[in-house]
Enzyme design. Structure first.
Site, PDB file in Angstrom:
ATOM      1  N   LYS A  55       0.863  -1.179   0.000  1.00  0.00           N
ATOM      2  CA  LYS A  55       0.000   0.000   0.000  1.00  0.00           C
ATOM      3  C   LYS A  55       0.900   1.230   0.000  1.00  0.00           C
ATOM      4  O   LYS A  55       1.919   1.266   0.694  1.00  0.00           O
ATOM      5  CB  LYS A  55      -0.867  -0.018   1.274  1.00  0.00           C
ATOM      6  CG  LYS A  55      -1.690   1.250   1.507  1.00  0.00           C
ATOM      7  CD  LYS A  55      -2.840   1.323   0.539  1.00  0.00           C
ATOM      8  CE  LYS A  55      -3.749   2.519   0.845  1.00  0.00           C
ATOM      9  NZ  LYS A  55      -4.598   2.266   2.030  1.00  0.00           N
ATOM     10  N   SER A  57       0.855   5.817  -0.582  1.00  0.00           N
ATOM     11  CA  SER A  57       0.135   7.050  -0.866  1.00  0.00           C
ATOM     12  C   SER A  57       0.317   7.380  -2.343  1.00  0.00           C
ATOM     13  O   SER A  57       1.424   7.250  -2.882  1.00  0.00           O
ATOM     14  CB  SER A  57       0.698   8.210  -0.035  1.00  0.00           C
ATOM     15  OG  SER A  57       0.525   7.988   1.340  1.00  0.00           O
ATOM     16  N   THR A 109      -0.158  11.679  -0.094  1.00  0.00           N
ATOM     17  CA  THR A 109      -1.157  12.418  -0.867  1.00  0.00           C
ATOM     18  C   THR A 109      -1.592  13.653  -0.107  1.00  0.00           C
ATOM     19  O   THR A 109      -1.857  14.701  -0.705  1.00  0.00           O
ATOM     20  CB  THR A 109      -2.360  11.512  -1.171  1.00  0.00           C
ATOM     21  OG1 THR A 109      -1.898  10.290  -1.742  1.00  0.00           O
ATOM     22  CG2 THR A 109      -3.324  12.185  -2.133  1.00  0.00           C
ATOM     23  N   ALA A 110      -1.678  13.555   1.213  1.00  0.00           N
ATOM     24  CA  ALA A 110      -2.061  14.707   2.036  1.00  0.00           C
ATOM     25  C   ALA A 110      -1.121  15.882   1.794  1.00  0.00           C
ATOM     26  O   ALA A 110      -1.559  17.039   1.683  1.00  0.00           O
ATOM     27  CB  ALA A 110      -2.068  14.310   3.511  1.00  0.00           C
ATOM     28  N   HIS A 148      -7.175   9.730   8.051  1.00  0.00           N
ATOM     29  CA  HIS A 148      -7.651   8.519   8.722  1.00  0.00           C
ATOM     30  C   HIS A 148      -8.709   8.837   9.791  1.00  0.00           C
ATOM     31  O   HIS A 148      -9.557   9.696   9.596  1.00  0.00           O
ATOM     32  CB  HIS A 148      -6.475   7.736   9.314  1.00  0.00           C
ATOM     33  CG  HIS A 148      -5.481   7.269   8.292  1.00  0.00           C
ATOM     34  ND1 HIS A 148      -5.824   6.909   7.007  1.00  0.00           N
ATOM     35  CD2 HIS A 148      -4.131   7.121   8.373  1.00  0.00           C
ATOM     36  CE1 HIS A 148      -4.742   6.546   6.345  1.00  0.00           C
ATOM     37  NE2 HIS A 148      -3.703   6.663   7.138  1.00  0.00           N
TER      38      HIS A 148
END
Length: 272
Positions: A55, A57, A109-110, A148
């Site tokens: 996983k 981002s 991504t944030a 989250h």
């Protein structure tokens, strides 16, 4: 055949992968060595090429395309799912670029979405997402970007929302927000990639078939999160895009890659 597999302990990831790693479905002779880590660690490992399947981002995807391929299943995209910019008290958005900003990892991504909204911001502190509220409350940071489960709990700590960065992205691009995806190391034949992707999809289909039951695998890794927040987390981040990107999802990923390149050229590599 055995592959290393990494994802976060957050409910959306454990929900998706529970049936796969705990053999609730037929894994067709494939074994997985599991690594549970926060997403920024996974991003760093992916840049290093440490794991076979991970996983990540989407913010780090531009750095991975030489050695990983993006799989169609298992990711997190959608509308209304983006990170939030929060503070102890209301702050004019024009003042944000001059403040100290807590960001949940440099290659997330944030961070990319924050940089899209505030390209002039420079005083950034990168930290684990779960530490950001405390940094804002203590005054170590003037504001912070939360992701989250903190999306659901920040108000309980008397923090205020300054901007929904996901809404900003949607307004600017018209695309769903690509938050996280699953990558598979390049060098394998297409049939194997398709099999791995199919297994992830089947694992999620199993989870959907048994929802709203929360598997012990999800509960045991959700720390002290209560069941209501776990389900909110899953409902927000796991959807049809997690089963398959589809054309809309693929277009959103292309838009993110183009946005990364544009911001990279504007603000420089040290800011992304």
């Amino acid at each position: 055949m055995k592959f290393s597999l990494g994802f976060s302990p957050c409910p959306n990831d454990t929900f998706i992968f529970n049936a796969l790693v705990n053999k609730k479905i037929d894994t067709e002779g494939i074994e997985f060595e599991l690594f549970l880590e926060d997403v920024e660690t996974l991003n760093q490992w992916a840049v290093q090429g440490k794991l076979d399947i991970s996983k990540i981002s989407y913010g780090v995807l531009p750095l991975l395309l030489s050695h990983y391929e993006l799989l169609d299943a298992g990711g997190a995209l959608g509308k209304g799912v983006g990170p939030l910019l929060i503070a102890r008290e209301p702050i004019a958005l024009t003042e944000v670029p001059g403040g100290r900003i807590a960001i949940p990892g440099q290659r997330t991504t944030a961070h990319l979405l924050f940089s899209l909204a505030f390209p002039e911001a420079r005083r950034k502190e990168f930290m684990v997402f779960s530490d950001i509220e405390d940094a804002v409350l203590s005054g170590t940071a003037d504001c912070g970007v939360i992701i989250h489960e903190n999306r659901f709990t920040y108000q309980q700590r008397d923090l205020v929302k300054l901007l929904d960065l996901g809404e900003y992205w949607e307004h600017e691009t018209g695309a769903p927000i690509p938050l996280g995806g699953i990558v598979f190391r390049k060098g394998h034949d297409a049939a194997l990639s398709q099999k791995i992707n199919s297994l992830i999809r089947k694992s999620l289909e199993y989870a959907f078939d048994h929802y709203p039951e929360l598997p012990e695998f999800v509960r045991s890794h959700a720390q002290e999160m209560d069941e209501r927040v776990m389900r909110q987390h899953i409902d927000l981040y796991v959807n049809n895009y997690s089963l398959s990107l589809g054309e809309d999802g693929a277009k959103a990923v292309r838009t993110l890659l183009q946005t990364y390149e544009r911001i990279h050229q504007r603000v420089g590599i040290n800011s992304l």
